[in-house]
Design a protein around this motif. Structure first.
Motif, short mmCIF file in Angstrom:
data_model
loop_
_atom_site.label_atom_id
_atom_site.label_comp_id
_atom_site.label_asym_id
_atom_site.label_seq_id
_atom_site.Cartn_x
_atom_site.Cartn_y
_atom_site.Cartn_z
N GLU A 126 24.77 -49.55 36.90
CA GLU A 126 23.37 -50.17 36.52
C GLU A 126 23.58 -51.81 36.27
O GLU A 126 24.82 -52.16 35.93
CB GLU A 126 23.30 -49.63 35.23
CG GLU A 126 22.04 -50.05 34.49
CD GLU A 126 20.93 -48.97 34.96
OE1 GLU A 126 19.70 -49.34 34.45
OE2 GLU A 126 20.89 -48.35 35.65
N TRP B 43 21.46 -54.68 34.46
CA TRP B 43 20.12 -55.15 33.47
C TRP B 43 20.15 -56.64 33.64
O TRP B 43 20.92 -57.22 33.61
CB TRP B 43 20.61 -54.63 31.85
CG TRP B 43 20.26 -53.37 31.79
CD1 TRP B 43 19.48 -52.23 32.45
CD2 TRP B 43 20.72 -52.59 30.61
NE1 TRP B 43 19.50 -51.21 31.85
CE2 TRP B 43 20.27 -51.34 30.74
CE3 TRP B 43 21.68 -52.80 29.68
CZ2 TRP B 43 20.52 -50.40 29.70
CZ3 TRP B 43 21.80 -52.08 28.41
CH2 TRP B 43 21.25 -50.56 28.91
N VAL C 154 21.61 -50.19 40.87
CA VAL C 154 20.21 -49.95 40.28
C VAL C 154 20.00 -51.22 39.30
O VAL C 154 20.66 -51.27 38.43
CB VAL C 154 20.07 -48.37 39.43
CG1 VAL C 154 18.51 -48.51 39.09
CG2 VAL C 154 20.47 -47.42 40.24
N SER D 51 17.55 -53.15 36.65
CA SER D 51 16.43 -52.50 35.46
C SER D 51 16.26 -53.76 34.75
O SER D 51 17.07 -54.60 34.60
CB SER D 51 17.16 -51.38 34.79
OG SER D 51 17.20 -50.19 35.61
N THR E 260 15.42 -55.35 30.89
CA THR E 260 16.22 -54.96 29.57
C THR E 260 15.25 -54.35 28.51
O THR E 260 15.80 -54.10 27.53
CB THR E 260 16.46 -56.09 29.12
OG1 THR E 260 15.75 -56.99 28.86
CG2 THR E 260 17.59 -56.97 30.05
#
Length: 337
Positions: A68, A70, A97, A99, A101
């Motif tokens: 992940e 952020w 991935v 993304s 926040t």
């Protein structure tokens, strides 16, 4: 990162559910030969106990796990780092991935458990954070974290990747001094940001070493974005005497300063020299092209990804903080005074 409680095992979950370890393993692996009610019970207990499957180099490399990432906001700077992270992930066979926040919770562990349940095995943040509470939540589920060039260092031990910000600020200012400039202004990021402070200290060190005083009004701190450069550039250019050169702590703010100069009928570099910081793609899209301090942005993303995978696999790392070297790139936005 904060210390963690003893790791929950499959045997612990199996005992709570009244089933065999083999059954719990089947649920974890998505096997179909488990009754729906039993599956639901085991899944709820896995979350309740905070069970985190142990990663290995093999499951990180076979496409079954993801990392992940952020990101606070998308800009030229973050785009370059993301590209480097994704490319390094592809080389390692790991998906990244990306993304925003907004989903970062202030505390608790449910959101962190959801990341683990979704197959995340490590976290990379390109943010103003994470907070101590967020780090604690990630630690409880044993999700390792690597922070890239944080604006503000967390108040807990964390693995981070950055660049030699002080050296970059020093070399940018020395370049302007070598061109004969003495009235040099500094346009920085947020005043409390660690990266801003390091670049500003480099600027001040070069000026002090050259015996050149810096008027307080020549040092401005606001942000790294284009509007900040326009605003703060206008403020210093309206001073009397006005600076003959500006060192902006970001490429976008440097371009904003150039716009402020042009709005006042000043030519760059004939009337004003400007140096940026980052060396993003926009540095070569302006006219004149921007003299700037190059951060190895893609390599920073790649190092963060490789470090995150090592932590996820339980390997020891040599240092909690890695700094990659900066380099001054001279283009057309600077000229002798």
């Amino acid at each position: 990162m904060p210390s963690s409680p003893r790791r929950t095992t499959l045997a612990t979950v199996a005992a709570s559910a009244g089933v065999s370890v083999a059954t719990v393993s089947k649920v974890l692996n998505g096997r179909r030969e488990v009754a729906p009610d039993t599956r639901t019970l085991v899944q709820s207990l896995l979350l309740e106990h905070g069970y985190v499957p142990r990663s290995s180099p093999r499951d990180l490399a076979d496409g079954s796990a993801t990392v992940e990432m952020w990101v606070d906001e998308m800009c030229a700077y973050s785009t370059e780092i993301i590209k480097g992270t994704i490319d390094a992930g592809a080389e390692s066979g790991v998906a990244v991935v990306v993304s925003g926040t907004k989903g970062m919770a202030g505390g608790g562990t449910s959101w962190a458990r959801d990341l683990v349940a979704a197959g995340r095995r490590a976290m990379i943040t390109l943010t103003n954070g994470p907070t101590k509470a967020q780090l604690a939540a990630l630690s409880r589920v044993r999700l390792p974290v690597v922070v890239i060039d944080p604006l503000n260092l967390p108040d807990a031990p964390v693995t981070s990747v950055g660049c030699t910000n002080f050296a970059g600020g020093l070399s940018a200012t020395q370049h302007l001094l070598a061109l004969g400039h003495r009235r040099i202004a500094y346009l920085g990021g947020p005043a409390t940001a660690a990266v801003n402070q390091a670049r500003m200290h480099g600027f001040r060190a070069a000026m002090e070493a050259a015996g050149v005083p810096v008027p307080p009004e020549y040092v401005r701190t606001a942000g790294f974005c284009y509007p900040h450069g326009v605003q703060e550039g206008a403020a210093v250019l309206d001073l009397r005497p006005a600076p003959t050169a500006i060192f902006a702590a970001g490429d976008e703010s440097a371009l904003g300063a150039i716009q402020a100069a042009r709005a006042r009928g000043l030519r760059v570099p004939e009337d004003l020299s400007v140096v940026g910081f980052d060396d993003t793609e926009i540095a070569t899209m302006t006219s004149p092209q921007l003299t700037t301090v190059r951060q190895p942005l893609r390599e920073m993303g790649a190092v963060a990804l490789r470090t995150a995978l090592r932590l996820a696999a339980g390997e020891k790392i040599d240092s909690r903080h890695v700094e990659l070297a900066t380099e001054l790139v001279i283009r057309g936005s600077t000229l002798a005074a």
